[in-house]
Design a protein around this motif. Structure first.
Motif, PDB file in Angstrom:
ATOM      1  N   UNK A  40       0.815  -1.212   0.000  1.00  0.00           N
ATOM      2  CA  UNK A  40       0.000   0.000   0.000  1.00  0.00           C
ATOM      3  C   UNK A  40       0.850   1.264   0.000  1.00  0.00           C
ATOM      4  N   UNK A  41       2.003   1.229   0.654  1.00  0.00           N
ATOM      5  CA  UNK A  41       2.922   2.369   0.587  1.00  0.00           C
ATOM      6  C   UNK A  41       3.393   2.603  -0.836  1.00  0.00           C
ATOM      7  N   UNK A  42       3.756   1.508  -1.520  1.00  0.00           N
ATOM      8  CA  UNK A  42       4.185   1.626  -2.916  1.00  0.00           C
ATOM      9  C   UNK A  42       3.034   2.095  -3.801  1.00  0.00           C
ATOM     10  N   UNK A  43       1.833   1.604  -3.533  1.00  0.00           N
ATOM     11  CA  UNK A  43       0.667   2.016  -4.319  1.00  0.00           C
ATOM     12  C   UNK A  43       0.342   3.487  -4.143  1.00  0.00           C
ATOM     13  N   UNK A  44       0.435   3.975  -2.916  1.00  0.00           N
ATOM     14  CA  UNK A  44       0.164   5.390  -2.654  1.00  0.00           C
ATOM     15  C   UNK A  44       1.203   6.273  -3.325  1.00  0.00           C
ATOM     16  N   UNK A  45       2.463   5.883  -3.245  1.00  0.00           N
ATOM     17  CA  UNK A  45       3.523   6.654  -3.905  1.00  0.00           C
ATOM     18  C   UNK A  45       3.294   6.655  -5.418  1.00  0.00           C
ATOM     19  N   UNK A  46       2.919   5.510  -5.985  1.00  0.00           N
ATOM     20  CA  UNK A  46       2.649   5.423  -7.413  1.00  0.00           C
ATOM     21  C   UNK A  46       1.480   6.329  -7.806  1.00  0.00           C
ATOM     22  N   UNK A  47       0.390   6.265  -7.055  1.00  0.00           N
ATOM     23  CA  UNK A  47      -0.779   7.078  -7.382  1.00  0.00           C
ATOM     24  C   UNK A  47      -0.477   8.571  -7.235  1.00  0.00           C
ATOM     25  N   UNK A  48       0.204   8.943  -6.155  1.00  0.00           N
ATOM     26  CA  UNK A  48       0.553  10.363  -5.962  1.00  0.00           C
ATOM     27  C   UNK A  48       1.490  10.849  -7.059  1.00  0.00           C
ATOM     28  N   UNK A  49       2.453  10.013  -7.442  1.00  0.00           N
ATOM     29  CA  UNK A  49       3.393  10.379  -8.497  1.00  0.00           C
ATOM     30  C   UNK A  49       2.669  10.602  -9.824  1.00  0.00           C
ATOM     31  N   UNK A  50       1.799   9.670 -10.195  1.00  0.00           N
ATOM     32  CA  UNK A  50       1.096   9.781 -11.467  1.00  0.00           C
ATOM     33  C   UNK A  50       0.160  10.979 -11.497  1.00  0.00           C
ATOM     34  N   UNK A  51      -0.555  11.217 -10.394  1.00  0.00           N
ATOM     35  CA  UNK A  51      -1.460  12.377 -10.358  1.00  0.00           C
ATOM     36  C   UNK A  51      -0.683  13.689 -10.304  1.00  0.00           C
ATOM     37  N   UNK A  52       0.478  13.694  -9.636  1.00  0.00           N
ATOM     38  CA  UNK A  52       1.343  14.870  -9.600  1.00  0.00           C
ATOM     39  C   UNK A  52       1.789  15.228 -11.020  1.00  0.00           C
ATOM     40  N   UNK A  53       2.252  14.217 -11.771  1.00  0.00           N
ATOM     41  CA  UNK A  53       2.693  14.455 -13.149  1.00  0.00           C
ATOM     42  C   UNK A  53       1.539  14.933 -14.025  1.00  0.00           C
ATOM     43  N   UNK A  54       0.367  14.384 -13.799  1.00  0.00           N
ATOM     44  CA  UNK A  54      -0.805  14.818 -14.568  1.00  0.00           C
ATOM     45  C   UNK A  54      -1.133  16.282 -14.245  1.00  0.00           C
ATOM     46  N   UNK A  55      -1.064  16.647 -12.972  1.00  0.00           N
ATOM     47  CA  UNK A  55      -1.313  18.032 -12.572  1.00  0.00           C
ATOM     48  C   UNK A  55      -0.258  18.981 -13.098  1.00  0.00           C
TER      49      UNK A  55
END
Length: 179
Positions: A40-55
């Motif tokens: 879940x830590x890896x999943x959260x980092x992945x999701x935050x990273x992808x949404x950050x790049x999208x933003x």
């Protein structure tokens, strides 16, 4: 199973299939607590990273449009032309703010990526930990192993929400809030 859970996190950049807490509970019910926490830590980092790049690519998206219309909120979130790290941490501790929208917003603010991911994971860690420990004890619903993290996360959430309410009241009564 791990790839499936990470795939659900990655799909969260477009459509949120399951809330963060639900993913943590499900993975902890299937895996042991350390593996669920790591996944879940890896999943959260992945999701935050992808949404950050999208933003970053779309200048913050709809979240930035909302912030632009609210001057006190904009003053609270911006700090020296970038995002405010303390507010990011408080936002991540409060479960009422969507993880993806906040990530897009900070991507649009061009906040540095590494501190963003560290603060995001640090702010979301209490929720992830509590959900993982609750998930491992989900089959024994009245055990202290389930009730203790549940009570602690509710206590932390209540304190953060009271802090957030007082912060909004403080900033709403002034002509811009710089913290």
């Amino acid at each position: 199973f791990a790839l499936f859970v990470l795939g659900i996190y990655a799909l969260g950049i477009r459509v949120q299939i399951l809330p963060l807490t639900s993913l943590c509970l499900i993975s902890a019910a299937v895996l042991t607590a350390p593996w669920a926490l790591l996944l879940n830590g890896a999943g959260v980092v992945l999701m935050c990273f992808l949404r950050y790049r999208r933003g970053e690519k779309h200048d913050g998206g709809k979240a930035w449009g909302i912030v632009l219309r609210n001057r006190p909120l904009r003053g609270l979130l911006e700090r020296d032309g970038g995002g405010n790290p303390w507010i990011l941490l408080v936002i991540r501790l409060a479960p009422i703010f969507p993880v993806g929208s906040v990530s897009s917003l900070y991507g649009g603010l061009k906040y540095p990526l590494t501190p963003f991911l560290a603060l995001s994971l640090g702010g979301l860690l209490p929720r992830i930990l509590a959900a993982c420990f609750i998930g491992t004890s989900v089959f024994d619903p009245l055990s202290p192993a389930l009730l203790t993290p549940l009570i602690l996360i509710l206590l932390v959430t209540g304190c953060v929400l009271l802090f957030w309410k007082s912060l909004i009241n403080l900033c709403g009564n002034s002509n811009g809030c710089k913290i």
